[in-house]
Design a protein around this motif. Structure first.
Motif, PDB file in Angstrom:
ATOM      1  N   TYR B  36      70.883 129.510 -30.834  1.00 38.66           N
ATOM      2  CA  TYR B  36      70.761 128.089 -31.088  1.00 38.66           C
ATOM      3  C   TYR B  36      71.838 127.343 -30.297  1.00 38.66           C
ATOM      4  CZ  TYR B  36      67.755 129.062 -35.098  1.00 38.66           C
ATOM      5  OH  TYR B  36      66.734 129.489 -35.907  1.00 38.66           O
ATOM      6  N   GLN B  38      73.947 123.473 -30.202  1.00 41.95           N
ATOM      7  CA  GLN B  38      74.229 122.248 -30.924  1.00 41.95           C
ATOM      8  C   GLN B  38      75.116 121.374 -30.045  1.00 41.95           C
ATOM      9  OE1 GLN B  38      76.625 122.657 -34.506  1.00 41.95           O
ATOM     10  NE2 GLN B  38      75.693 120.851 -35.449  1.00 41.95           N
ATOM     11  N   LEU B  44      70.975 121.288 -34.597  1.00 47.81           N
ATOM     12  CA  LEU B  44      70.802 122.582 -33.945  1.00 47.81           C
ATOM     13  C   LEU B  44      69.389 122.711 -33.397  1.00 47.81           C
ATOM     14  CD1 LEU B  44      72.927 123.087 -36.443  1.00 47.81           C
ATOM     15  CD2 LEU B  44      72.724 125.432 -35.633  1.00 47.81           C
ATOM     16  N   PHE B  88      77.930 123.799 -28.712  1.00 46.71           N
ATOM     17  CA  PHE B  88      78.245 124.885 -29.613  1.00 46.71           C
ATOM     18  C   PHE B  88      77.042 125.817 -29.658  1.00 46.71           C
ATOM     19  CE2 PHE B  88      80.981 126.776 -32.513  1.00 46.71           C
ATOM     20  CZ  PHE B  88      80.506 126.855 -33.806  1.00 46.71           C
ATOM     21  N   LEU B  90      75.243 129.126 -31.242  1.00 46.63           N
ATOM     22  CA  LEU B  90      75.251 129.996 -32.412  1.00 46.63           C
ATOM     23  C   LEU B  90      74.172 131.050 -32.304  1.00 46.63           C
ATOM     24  CD1 LEU B  90      75.626 126.791 -33.964  1.00 46.63           C
ATOM     25  CD2 LEU B  90      76.655 128.494 -35.444  1.00 46.63           C
ATOM     26  N   PRO B 104      79.694 132.903 -36.138  1.00 46.15           N
ATOM     27  CA  PRO B 104      80.737 131.869 -36.125  1.00 46.15           C
ATOM     28  C   PRO B 104      80.632 130.895 -34.961  1.00 46.15           C
ATOM     29  CG  PRO B 104      81.626 133.957 -35.419  1.00 46.15           C
ATOM     30  CD  PRO B 104      80.241 134.248 -35.877  1.00 46.15           C
ATOM     31  N   ARG B 107      82.188 127.817 -28.698  1.00 43.34           N
ATOM     32  CA  ARG B 107      82.252 126.426 -28.235  1.00 43.34           C
ATOM     33  C   ARG B 107      82.423 126.434 -26.724  1.00 43.34           C
ATOM     34  NH1 ARG B 107      82.124 122.401 -31.428  1.00 43.34           N
ATOM     35  NH2 ARG B 107      82.729 123.662 -33.212  1.00 43.34           N
TER      36      ARG B 107
END
Lengths: 109, 111
Positions: B36, B38, B44, B88, B90, B104, B107
């Motif tokens: 994903y 973001q 997301l 970000f 994920l 977690p 970034r």
């Protein structure tokens, strides 16, 4: 396509009070998940529902697949509840999780 | 013990440089894996998913690619980064098509 409309976009609560977040779905979804995203960005799983209602402590969530919506109720809000809350719906397409825009919750003393 | 591990924790990269982000799942047999993205302050968006080794499906085209070289490993990469790749990232896993659990995150800042 599959869309998730989440409201409100922002919410401020005093400690000890409560409120509800809502997600509406534009198409039939198989299940819904609710997450809390903390300040580091980590997503914490709150609920997974294929139908009905679940409760965990001060949180309660409902998923109504027929009417295409889900709610997250927070009661007796605490400072540590602050963060961004996301709903995400599992579409009928294989493994696709569609996220709402998020609700930024601020709990103040 | 952490089930899902992502690396690196953070990256600062130049536009046009290559990128490789990794995700490892421990203790789960044949999980479904997902990437994903973001944007800062945004929601997301699912990029890729994989149900088995060597098989990856693209959900959104963002000039990125993904691979699953091992049952417990998922890699996100590109040969040329764009400014729009900042954000970000994920990784997530699930058993079959059920509840997804997230790592977690990494970034990424592209300059």
């Amino acid at each position: 396509g599959d869309q998730v409309e989440q409201s409100p976009s922002a919410l401020s609560l005093h400690e000890g009070t409560g409120s509800a977040l809502r997600c509406n779905f534009t198409t039939t979804m198989r299940a819904v998940q609710w997450f809390q995203q903390n300040s580091r960005g980590s997503l914490i799983n709150l609920f997974y529902l294929a139908s009905g209602t679940k409760e965990n402590g001060r949180l309660k969530s409902t998923f109504n697949s027929k009417e295409s919506y889900s709610t997250l109720h927070i009661r007796d809000a605490q400072l540590e509840d602050s963060g961004t809350y996301f709903c995400a719906a599992l579409s009928s397409s294989f493994s696709k999780l569609v996220f709402g825009q998020g609700t930024s919750l601020s709990v103040v003393p | 013990a952490q089930t899902i591990h992502q690396w690196p924790v953070a990256e600062i990269k130049a536009v046009g440089s290559p990128l490789s982000l990794g995700c490892t799942i421990k203790g789960k047999s044949s999980p479904n894996l997902y990437w994903y993205w973001q944007a800062t302050g945004g929601t997301l968006q699912q990029l890729f998913y994989s149900i088995t080794v060597g098989q990856v499906e693209s959900v959104v085209q963002l000039n990125l690619s993904a691979s699953r070289p091992k049952d417990d490993q998922f890699i996100l990469s590109t040969e040329k980064l764009l400014l729009s790749h900042s954000g970000f990232y994920l990784c997530a896993w699930s058993l079959e098509q059920y509840e997804q659990y997230f790592g977690p995150g990494t970034r990424l800042t592209v300059l």
